[in-house]
Write a protein that holds these residues in place. Structure first.
Motif, mmCIF file in Angstrom:
data_model
loop_
_atom_site.group_PDB
_atom_site.id
_atom_site.type_symbol
_atom_site.label_atom_id
_atom_site.label_comp_id
_atom_site.label_asym_id
_atom_site.label_seq_id
_atom_site.Cartn_x
_atom_site.Cartn_y
_atom_site.Cartn_z
ATOM 1 N N SER A 65 0.834 -1.202 0.000
ATOM 2 C CA SER A 65 0.000 0.000 0.000
ATOM 3 C C SER A 65 0.875 1.261 0.000
ATOM 4 O O SER A 65 0.557 2.242 -0.682
ATOM 5 N N LYS A 67 3.497 1.652 -1.474
ATOM 6 C CA LYS A 67 4.006 1.827 -2.843
ATOM 7 C C LYS A 67 2.880 2.179 -3.822
ATOM 8 O O LYS A 67 3.075 2.151 -5.042
ATOM 9 N N GLY A 68 1.674 2.413 -3.298
ATOM 10 C CA GLY A 68 0.545 2.799 -4.151
ATOM 11 C C GLY A 68 -0.097 1.615 -4.862
ATOM 12 O O GLY A 68 -0.835 1.796 -5.841
ATOM 13 N N ASP A 70 -2.674 -1.519 -5.163
ATOM 14 C CA ASP A 70 -3.932 -2.044 -4.612
ATOM 15 C C ASP A 70 -3.746 -3.523 -4.272
ATOM 16 O O ASP A 70 -2.977 -4.216 -4.938
ATOM 17 N N ASN A 92 -2.607 5.646 2.866
ATOM 18 C CA ASN A 92 -1.951 5.610 1.548
ATOM 19 C C ASN A 92 -2.896 5.888 0.382
ATOM 20 O O ASN A 92 -2.446 6.023 -0.756
ATOM 21 N N THR A 94 -5.066 3.904 -1.093
ATOM 22 C CA THR A 94 -5.080 2.805 -2.082
ATOM 23 C C THR A 94 -6.356 1.970 -1.924
ATOM 24 O O THR A 94 -7.213 2.260 -1.091
ATOM 25 N N LYS A 227 -10.162 3.334 -4.356
ATOM 26 C CA LYS A 227 -9.631 3.637 -3.030
ATOM 27 C C LYS A 227 -10.573 3.033 -2.000
ATOM 28 O O LYS A 227 -11.789 3.028 -2.200
#
Ligand SMILES: NC(=O)c1ccc[n+]([C@@H]2O[C@H](COP(=O)([O-])OP(=O)(O)OC[C@H]3O[C@@H](n4cnc5c(N)ncnc54)[C@H](O)[C@@H]3O)[C@@H](O)[C@H]2O)c1
Length: 241
Positions: A65, A67-68, A70, A92, A94, A227
């Motif tokens: 998460s 690191k972006g 999903d 984050n 995500t 998100k």
């Protein structure tokens, strides 16, 4: 095309790799205990499908998460830490989706059980019984899916308010869940409505892990670019449209 990282490359990771349609999914990385994602993550990952262990799952979610990425999470045994996971996902920004049972068939079975419970509520002559059968390596009893089946029935049947496990004499207000452990049974769940006149049965019998993998891939398509924190069961009807 969705770039997928398989975080946990055991029985489930391998099944997902085997069935993921090549025109829809690119497996961008495979990670396990000797090739940890934290040290080896490759850049092009949209969604991570996490089937590892209860001991590693939270650390993996936190890293992915951050690191972006999903996450589709199939690992079980962390639900007492769901507040921690919700905070990670919120922080984050995500997407996260999880299930204790990603099987498409089981989720259809849950919908049937829910409706059957509402119907049988009107017919007090029927007693209700759940049977679950699994392989002998399964440690928990009753199964999580057996418990969820009972919860769906309890929502609809007013003469029942709790479940019990392997009881020789369940109370009137209880639904009894009988557990059996037999070599090589992937997972069978059965609901029986029994009167003096007849028995009505609903059965889900898993032939392999394939159903879990199919559900995890559906979840990957759903969560990409979203998100928030989602439970597979809650969004299942949207997924199969
Ligand atoms: N939700 C579902 O539908 C569903 C279905 C089947 C299994 N499960 C659960 O999924 C999990 C995995 O099941 P499995 O049958 O694939 O198990 P498995 O034992 O075959 O595989 C586990 C994998 O996790 C890896 N691993 C261990 N530590 C790791 C780490 N730090 N980072 C990344 N990988 C790590 C291991 O190397 C192994 O490859 C279990 O918790 C199981 O209960 C859930």
């Amino acid at each position: 095309m969705i770039n997928i990282a398989l975080v946990g490359y055991g029985k489930m990771g391998k099944m997902i790799e085997e069935i993921a349609p090549k025109e829809e999914f690119n497996i961008s990385g495979k990670y396990d205990v000797i090739n940890p994602v934290k040290e080896h993550l490759k850049n092009n990952t949209d969604v991570a499908i996490e089937f590892s262990t209860p001991a590693s799952v939270i650390e993996n979610i936190e890293f992915l998460s951050s690191k972006g990425i999903d996450v589709v999470c199939g690992t079980t045994g962390w639900y007492n830490k769901s507040d921690v996971v919700k905070d990670i996902i919120k922080k984050n920004g995500t997407g996260f989706i999880y299930a204790s049972n990603f099987s498409v068939g089981v989720n259809i079975f849950f919908q049937m059980v829910k409706n059957a419970g509402k119907l049988i509520n009107k017919y007090p002559q029927y007693e209700i019984l759940i049977k679950e059968t699994h392989h002998t390596r399964k440690l928990d009893k009753p199964s999580g899916t057996g418990i969820r089946t009972a919860e769906y029935l309890l929502e609809g049947i007013s003469r029942k308010d709790s479940f019990t496990s392997d009881s020789a004499e369940p109370a009137f207000n209880e639904i009894n869940i009988i557990s059996e452990r037999i070599t090589d049974v992937v997972g069978k769940h059965e609901v029986e409505f029994e009167s003096d006149a007849d028995t009505i049965s609903l059965i889900h019998n898993a032939k392999s892990r394939r159903g879990f993998a199919e559900g995890a891939l559906l979840a990957a398509k759903y969560i990409k670019g979203k998100k928030g924190f989602y439970k597979f069961e809650d969004v299942f009807s949207e997924l199969i449209k």
